[in-house]
Write an enzyme that holds these catalytic residues in place. Structure first.
Site, PDB file in Angstrom:
ATOM      1  N   HIS A 134      -2.778  -5.401   7.541  1.00 43.03           N
ATOM      2  CA  HIS A 134      -3.622  -4.431   8.167  1.00 43.03           C
ATOM      3  C   HIS A 134      -2.919  -3.058   8.205  1.00 43.03           C
ATOM      4  O   HIS A 134      -3.897  -2.132   7.858  1.00 43.03           O
ATOM      5  CB  HIS A 134      -3.540  -5.174   9.777  1.00 43.03           C
ATOM      6  CG  HIS A 134      -4.197  -6.346   9.878  1.00 43.03           C
ATOM      7  ND1 HIS A 134      -5.160  -6.769   9.093  1.00 43.03           N
ATOM      8  CD2 HIS A 134      -3.458  -7.563  10.274  1.00 43.03           C
ATOM      9  CE1 HIS A 134      -5.330  -8.188   9.344  1.00 43.03           C
ATOM     10  NE2 HIS A 134      -4.514  -8.674  10.166  1.00 43.03           N
ATOM     11  N   ASP A 184     -11.875  -6.933   3.967  1.00 37.93           N
ATOM     12  CA  ASP A 184     -11.397  -8.084   4.054  1.00 37.93           C
ATOM     13  C   ASP A 184     -10.293  -8.219   3.103  1.00 37.93           C
ATOM     14  O   ASP A 184     -10.311  -7.481   1.983  1.00 37.93           O
ATOM     15  CB  ASP A 184     -12.429  -9.083   3.943  1.00 37.93           C
ATOM     16  CG  ASP A 184     -12.018 -10.816   4.110  1.00 37.93           C
ATOM     17  OD1 ASP A 184     -10.962 -10.749   4.986  1.00 37.93           O
ATOM     18  OD2 ASP A 184     -12.431 -11.719   3.743  1.00 37.93           O
ATOM     19  N   LEU A 240     -21.292  12.713   9.211  1.00 33.49           N
ATOM     20  CA  LEU A 240     -21.239  11.585   8.824  1.00 33.49           C
ATOM     21  C   LEU A 240     -21.087  10.620  10.308  1.00 33.49           C
ATOM     22  O   LEU A 240     -20.111  11.140  10.946  1.00 33.49           O
ATOM     23  CB  LEU A 240     -19.972  10.994   8.117  1.00 33.49           C
ATOM     24  CG  LEU A 240     -19.542   9.446   7.825  1.00 33.49           C
ATOM     25  CD1 LEU A 240     -20.488   8.536   6.944  1.00 33.49           C
ATOM     26  CD2 LEU A 240     -18.243   9.523   7.354  1.00 33.49           C
TER      27      LEU A 240
END
Ligand code: IPE
Ligand code: IPE
Ligand code: MG
Length: 240
Positions: free
Chosen positions: A37, A20, A132
Site C-alpha cells: 500500500h 489493485d 482536475l
C-alpha cells in the site's frame, strides 16, 4: 507508451481507476502487505500528474471499498493512517496545481475522526480548483451509493412516475460528475468489485497486468491509447 503516441484531441474527460495489486506486489518481495500500500503512493501521484499533463479533467480512484473492512484489523488501521498521510503530505501541492480533491463514499463511525477531519479540510481547501477533480472513492461501494440514492428519493416522497435515469443520477454522491469514459483496473483481475456500478454503464474497460505500485503515467497513456482505438456506440450502430 509515451505521451507522443496519444491523440491529444481525444483525451477521455473522466478516467476511473481501481488501484489493485498492492498486497501481491509486497508478497512477491517477501514484504508485509502494508508495504505494498505504501508503495502505491508514488503510483497515485505520478498518475495524477500524468493526468494533469494531458488535460484529463476528472480522475476517480478506488482507495477503500465498503467490503475492505473485512480485512485484518491491522491492515485496515494502516490504510486509515495511510490515507490521512497522503492528504497531509500532498494536499498543498495538489492545491497549487489546481486539483479539487473530493471524497466519495459513506461516512462511517469506523472512519477515524482525525482522518474525517483531514478529508473535510482537504475538500474545503481545494473546492474552487478547476483543472482536475480528483475523487477518492473511500469507504465507497457502488451498491451503497445506489441504496443511499434510493433512500433519499423515497424520503423526498417523489412519485414513481418521476423516477428515471436522470433523476437517479441526481441523487448519487456527485451529480455533477460525468460518467467515466475509461475505467482501468490493475493487477490482472477482471472484475468491477463494486466500483461505480451505475456510472460505468457505457464506460470502456481496460484491464492491465501491472500491479498498482508499479503503475506510472506511461501505463495511463497506454490505457488511453487502447481507449482511443475503441468504437463507442452507446447502443447505436456506430459510424460506417
Ligand atoms: C488494492 O490492493 C488496495 C486496496 C484494496 C486498499 P490490494 O490490497 O487489494 O492488493 P491485492 O489484490 O491483495 O494484491
Ligand atoms: C477493489 O479491490 C477495492 C480497491 C482497489 C480499493 P479489492 O482487492 O478489494 O477487490 P477484490 O476483493 O479482489 O474483488
Ligand atoms: Mg485486491
Amino acid at each position: 507508451m509515451n505521451i507522443g503516441a496519444l491523440n491529444l484531441k481525444q483525451i477521455p474527460k473522466h478516467v476511473a481507476c481501481i488501484m489493485d495489486g498492492n498486497g501481491r506486489w509486497a508478497t512477491r518481495r517477501n514484504l508485509p502487505r502494508i508495504d505494498g500500500h505504501a508503495a502505491g503512493e508514488d503510483a497515485l501521484l505520478d498518475t495524477v500528474y500524468g493526468a494533469l499533463d494531458i488535460g484529463i479533467s476528472w480522475l476517480t480512484v478506488y482507495a477503500f471499498s465498503t467490503e475492505n473492512w473485512k480485512r485484518p484489523v491491522d491492515e485496515v488501521k494502516f490504510l486509515m493512517n495511510f490515507n490521512e498521510g497522503i492528504l497531509t503530505r500532498h494536499r498543498d501541492e495538489l492545491n497549487e496545481k489546481k486539483v479539487r480533491i473530493r471524497f466519495a463514499g459513506r461516512s462511517d463511525w469506523r472512519v477515524p475522526k482525525r482522518l474525517q477531519k483531514h478529508i473535510d479540510d482537504s475538500s474545503e481547501l481545494t473546492k474552487n480548483n478547476k483543472k482536475l477533480t480528483l475523487t477518492i472513492a473511500f469507504n465507497y461501494g457502488g451498491r451503497a451509493e445506489i441504496v443511499d440514492a434510493v433512500k433519499q428519493i423515497v424520503d423526498s416522497k417523489i412519485s414513481s412516475n418521476k423516477i428515471n435515469d436522470k433523476l437517479i443520477s441526481k441523487y448519487l454522491y456527485y451529480p455533477d460528475m460525468p460518467d467515466p469514459d475509461l475505467m482501468i483496473r490493475t493487477s490482472g483481475e477482471f472484475r468491477i468489485s463494486n466500483f461505480l456500478l451505475w456510472e460505468l454503464a457505457y464506460t470502456e474497460l481496460v484491464f492491465m497486468d501491472v500491479l498498482w505500485p508499479d503503475f506510472r503515467r506511461d501505463h495511463l497513456y497506454e490505457a488511453i491509447s487502447l481507449f482511443q482505438k475503441r468504437s463507442r456506440r452507446f447502443g447505436n450502430i456506430g459510424e460506417s
